[in-house]
Design an enzyme around this catalytic site. Structure first.
Site, PDB file in Angstrom:
ATOM      1  N   MET A 121      11.111  24.754   2.470  1.00 27.30           N
ATOM      2  CA  MET A 121      10.328  23.911   1.570  1.00 27.30           C
ATOM      3  C   MET A 121      11.210  23.066   0.654  1.00 27.30           C
ATOM      4  SD  MET A 121       7.434  24.992  -1.214  1.00 27.30           S
ATOM      5  CE  MET A 121       6.448  25.898  -0.051  1.00 27.30           C
ATOM      6  N   ARG A 152     -10.949  -0.485  14.305  1.00 31.73           N
ATOM      7  CA  ARG A 152     -10.603   0.398  13.194  1.00 31.73           C
ATOM      8  C   ARG A 152     -11.321  -0.063  11.935  1.00 31.73           C
ATOM      9  NH1 ARG A 152      -4.524   0.914  10.742  1.00 31.73           N
ATOM     10  NH2 ARG A 152      -5.088  -1.189  10.081  1.00 31.73           N
ATOM     11  N   TYR A 194      15.356  30.634   8.002  1.00 32.14           N
ATOM     12  CA  TYR A 194      14.111  31.267   8.461  1.00 32.14           C
ATOM     13  C   TYR A 194      14.082  31.401   9.978  1.00 32.14           C
ATOM     14  CZ  TYR A 194      11.678  30.858   3.949  1.00 32.14           C
ATOM     15  OH  TYR A 194      11.284  30.979   2.658  1.00 32.14           O
ATOM     16  N   LYS A 224       0.846  -1.201   0.000  1.00 31.48           N
ATOM     17  CA  LYS A 224       0.000   0.000   0.000  1.00 31.48           C
ATOM     18  C   LYS A 224       0.884   1.255   0.000  1.00 31.48           C
ATOM     19  CE  LYS A 224      -0.350  -0.372   5.025  1.00 31.48           C
ATOM     20  NZ  LYS A 224      -1.188  -0.820   6.151  1.00 31.48           N
TER      21      LYS A 224
HETATM   22  C1  LIG Z   1      -0.402  -1.782   6.859  1.00 28.97           C
HETATM   23  C2  LIG Z   1      -1.002  -3.093   7.208  1.00 28.97           C
HETATM   24  C3  LIG Z   1      -0.197  -4.258   7.255  1.00 28.97           C
HETATM   25  C4  LIG Z   1       1.303  -4.204   7.198  1.00 28.97           C
HETATM   26  O1  LIG Z   1       1.785  -3.749   8.443  1.00 28.97           O
HETATM   27  P1  LIG Z   1       3.329  -3.563   8.779  1.00 28.97           P
HETATM   28  O2  LIG Z   1       3.338  -3.143  10.202  1.00 28.97           O
HETATM   29  O3  LIG Z   1       3.833  -2.490   7.874  1.00 28.97           O
HETATM   30  O4  LIG Z   1       4.007  -4.860   8.529  1.00 28.97           O
HETATM   31  C5  LIG Z   1      -0.833  -5.469   7.419  1.00 28.97           C
HETATM   32  N1  LIG Z   1      -2.181  -5.542   7.572  1.00 28.97           N
HETATM   33  C6  LIG Z   1      -2.969  -4.443   7.584  1.00 28.97           C
HETATM   34  C7  LIG Z   1      -4.439  -4.591   7.767  1.00 28.97           C
HETATM   35  C8  LIG Z   1      -2.415  -3.182   7.410  1.00 28.97           C
HETATM   36  O5  LIG Z   1      -3.193  -2.088   7.444  1.00 28.97           O
END
Ligand SMILES: *Cc1c(COP(=O)(O)O)cnc(C)c1O
Length: 345
Positions: A290, A128, A242, A33
């Site tokens: 930036m 979640r 800055y 992801k």
């Molecule tokens: C992001 C995620 C993972 C991977 O987690 P890591 O801690 O990066 O290994 C696995 N399962 C779900 C549902 C996630 O959201």
């Protein structure tokens, strides 16, 4: 060239996947992801498919569609956010497998694409994503009768082995999935390291592939080299940057380096983060701008062409510490302006 160079070592990602695969009881997937945690989802997944990974995970159907275009047919692409309104076309056309998170998503998927495979995400306590026990109890029989490929849940505290929440979630997941005949998955990187009872049939490592904690044995994956644009000598009492937040206490040599908060080097790094000229260390002097950093190079023997802010001497977690964040955020913030170079492609 005025842009930084982000070198991504695909051989190291492959080695990290194999190491986590050796520690996993069953099959090992890969989480790609957020564009493969900033490393390039298509490149990472293509390489890991060659290593033997067959199941990939992304956050959204849009990410899944882009990944399918890069990977081609074959590997399973699972979508954590499930089947959202208007995802149907993407799921069908790119052969994605949504992880259904609610009875509403289940109804949407089963009526829109009756023959299309799906997984189910269960909430084992994190609150979640995923079906609550009552939702699951009400929909389970119908979902198990269709092309169900995976039942999964996610641990909230797996990076802290001592937390009692881990065993509680394990117990809850075991109860909720008793008698399920399809593969089960509970663990990301942290869960793999908790031990075999957390592994079930499939693990889902993300951060460990990219060299981040809690996988302390990971090989480093990223190197970020930033070109020095200009240097100048600053007299005691003069300020830099800055807000004048750095004031020279001695005759100081400042290098101005090309990268800033627009590239993911967040302002919390101001005056504290360190950069490397090979193994020689130097400190940020003044605020992060930036597009620019100012660095105190007084103690270097000569003027470097570039300075590394990520590399063998400072990985994502050390830099994260200086910025009050975690390696995940450093990686996923690495900006689009860097020129990305791949080792082992
Ligand atoms: C992001 C995620 C993972 C991977 O987690 P890591 O801690 O990066 O290994 C696995 N399962 C779900 C549902 C996630 O959201």
């Amino acid at each position: 060239m005025g842009t930084g160079i982000l070198t991504i070592d695909l051989d190291a990602i492959a080695a990290n996947w194999r190491a986590l695969d050796r520690r996993s009881q069953g099959e090992t997937g890969a989480v790609v992801k957020a564009d493969g945690y900033g490393c390039g989802a298509g490149k990472v997944a293509t390489r890991l498919a060659r290593e033997g990974a067959r199941r990939f995970f992304v956050a959204t159907a849009e990410e899944g569609a882009a990944l399918r275009d890069a990977l081609g047919a074959g590997p399973e692409i699972n979508v954590f956010s499930g089947h959202m309104a208007r995802d149907t076309g993407l799921i069908r056309d790119h052969a994605l497998t949504p992880m259904l998170n609610s009875p509403e998503q289940a109804a949407r998927h089963r009526s829109a694409l009756p023959d299309a495979p799906y997984g189910v995400q269960l909430d084992s306590g994190m609150n979640r994503l995923g079906m609550e026990p009552a939702d699951w109890a009400a929909t389970r029989a119908g979902l198990e009768a269709g092309p169900l490929t995976l039942v999964m849940s996610h641990l909230a505290c797996a990076d802290e082995p001592g937390r009692p929440e881990n065993a509680r979630q394990l117990k809850k997941f075991t109860e909720m999935t008793a008698g399920v005949s399809v593969p089960r998955s509970l663990s990301a990187t942290g869960g793999i390291l908790l031990g075999a009872e957390y592994h079930f049939d499939l693990t889902r490592p993300g951060i460990g592939l990219y060299g981040g904690l809690p996988f302390a044995d990971a090989q480093p994956v990223v190197r970020l080299s930033l070109p020095v644009i200009q240097t100048r000598d600053v007299a005691p009492g003069e300020f830099v940057g800055y807000g004048g937040s750095f004031v020279a206490k001695r005759p100081t040599r400042i290098a101005t380096v090309s990268a800033g908060y627009a590239d993911g080097l967040i302002r919390y790094m101001s005056n504290v983060a360190q950069l490397y000229d090979d193994e020689r260390v130097c400190s940020l002097a003044g605020r992060v701008s930036m597009d620019l950093l100012t660095v105190d190079i007084t103690d270097l023997p000569d003027t470097p062409d570039q300075l590394d802010i990520l590399g063998p001497h400072q990985g994502v977690d050390l830099l994260a510490e200086a910025a009050g964040t975690i390696g995940y955020e450093i990686l996923t913030s690495l900006g689009p302006r860097y020129q990305r170079r791949y080792l082992g492609a």
